[in-house]
Design a protein around this motif. Structure first.
Motif, mmCIF file in Angstrom:
data_model
loop_
_atom_site.group_PDB
_atom_site.id
_atom_site.type_symbol
_atom_site.label_atom_id
_atom_site.label_comp_id
_atom_site.label_asym_id
_atom_site.label_seq_id
_atom_site.Cartn_x
_atom_site.Cartn_y
_atom_site.Cartn_z
ATOM 1 N N GLU A 1 0.827 -1.202 0.000
ATOM 2 C CA GLU A 1 0.000 0.000 0.000
ATOM 3 C C GLU A 1 0.867 1.261 0.000
ATOM 4 O O GLU A 1 0.541 2.257 -0.646
ATOM 5 N N GLN A 2 1.988 1.211 0.705
ATOM 6 C CA GLN A 2 2.905 2.354 0.699
ATOM 7 C C GLN A 2 3.494 2.559 -0.692
ATOM 8 O O GLN A 2 3.657 3.696 -1.156
ATOM 9 N N LEU A 3 3.786 1.462 -1.369
ATOM 10 C CA LEU A 3 4.308 1.549 -2.735
ATOM 11 C C LEU A 3 3.256 2.158 -3.670
ATOM 12 O O LEU A 3 3.587 2.920 -4.583
ATOM 13 N N ARG A 4 1.989 1.812 -3.433
ATOM 14 C CA ARG A 4 0.917 2.416 -4.234
ATOM 15 C C ARG A 4 0.893 3.933 -4.035
ATOM 16 O O ARG A 4 0.782 4.704 -4.993
ATOM 17 N N LYS A 5 0.996 4.355 -2.782
ATOM 18 C CA LYS A 5 1.008 5.789 -2.485
ATOM 19 C C LYS A 5 2.214 6.476 -3.123
ATOM 20 O O LYS A 5 2.099 7.588 -3.661
ATOM 21 N N ASP A 6 3.358 5.798 -3.083
ATOM 22 C CA ASP A 6 4.557 6.341 -3.730
ATOM 23 C C ASP A 6 4.314 6.501 -5.236
ATOM 24 O O ASP A 6 4.682 7.520 -5.836
ATOM 25 N N GLY A 7 3.711 5.459 -5.812
ATOM 26 C CA GLY A 7 3.406 5.512 -7.247
ATOM 27 C C GLY A 7 2.471 6.661 -7.576
ATOM 28 O O GLY A 7 2.652 7.359 -8.593
ATOM 29 N N ASN A 8 1.472 6.879 -6.721
ATOM 30 C CA ASN A 8 0.536 7.995 -6.944
ATOM 31 C C ASN A 8 1.263 9.335 -6.914
ATOM 32 O O ASN A 8 0.979 10.236 -7.722
#
Length: 244
Positions: A15-22
């Motif tokens: 989920e943190q990686l998703r936020k980073d991607g965003n």
């Protein structure tokens, strides 16, 4: 650390990686965003939003093959994903697969209406669907026009051959045969002109337009009185009038 805690840690990392991607996406750093979403997918491959987020990045780079691949994977995980069906439809249109593209856009439209009929994506999907259906009609119209023209030429050739054979009749019959031949060619032309009228764009009939917005219906509903309105417009009206 137990299995449950380990899974939770992996999910949090993904989920943190998703936020980073965003965050990378907002800065137009699409390559970095793709890398972040790919890492998230590696950790948690059964989360559809990771696939659709990566597909959006591929779309911004016009890499439609990868858009298609990611969207198909997202749909396998969650068939109700509006974004996945929508972007898959766009990817198929890029490949000139008009019928399948329209089908996916229509599916996205139906799902979007059910989830949020007044959402911004519904309007965006409708616009793309309208353009796709026009391309579909234009393609079919061009094909029909070519087929009609080929058939017309074949019929004219057959009539000319018949007229040539009639010319071998005694002299008194020649004028009558020529008149008959001209009438047949004229009638043939009228038949094919009539057949081609269906492919000539015309005015949109009033019954296909909302009486309030005057726009073409996107999601029409019929009231108990028998009057048809655009769903979003009538819902908005009811909400303002009744607080429903």
């Amino acid at each position: 650390m137990g299995p449950g805690l380990a899974l939770n840690a992996v999910a949090r990392q993904a989920e943190q990686l998703r936020k980073d991607g965003n965050n990378y996406f907002k800065k137009d750093r699409f390559g970095a965003a793709i890398d972040a979403y790919t890492e998230a997918i590696t950790l948690c491959p059964n989360v559809p939003v990771y696939w659709t987020n990566r597909a959006i990045c591929h779309r911004r780079r016009n890499d439609w093959l990868k858009v298609e691949e990611d969207c198909r994977r997202a749909i396998q995980i969650d068939y109700s994903s509006v974004k996945a069906h929508y972007m898959l439809g766009l990817a198929l249109l890029q490949k000139q697969e008009l019928d399948e593209g329209v089908k996916e856009l229509q599916k996205a439209m139906d799902l979007g209406r059910g989830a949020n009929p007044k959402g911004y994506m519904v309007d965006e999907i409708w616009q793309e669907l309208a353009k796709a259906k026009y391309l579909q009609w234009e393609h079919a119209s061009t094909k029909r026009s070519w087929e009609l023209q080929s058939l017309k030429e074949a019929c004219e050739t057959a009539l000319r051959e018949k007229h040539f054979l009639d010319d071998s009749q005694p002299e008194g019959f020649l004028d009558e045969a020529s008149i008959s031949h001209m009438k047949q060619l004229e009638a043939l032309g009228q038949v094919f002109r009539k057949a081609g009228e269906a492919d000539i764009p015309g005015e949109v009939p009033d019954y296909l337009c909302c009486k309030i917005t005057l726009d073409i219906f996107r999601d029409p509903v019929i009231t108990p009185s028998g009057v048809t309105y655009e769903r979003a417009v009538i819902l908005d009206h009811l909400q303002k009038e009744t607080g429903w």
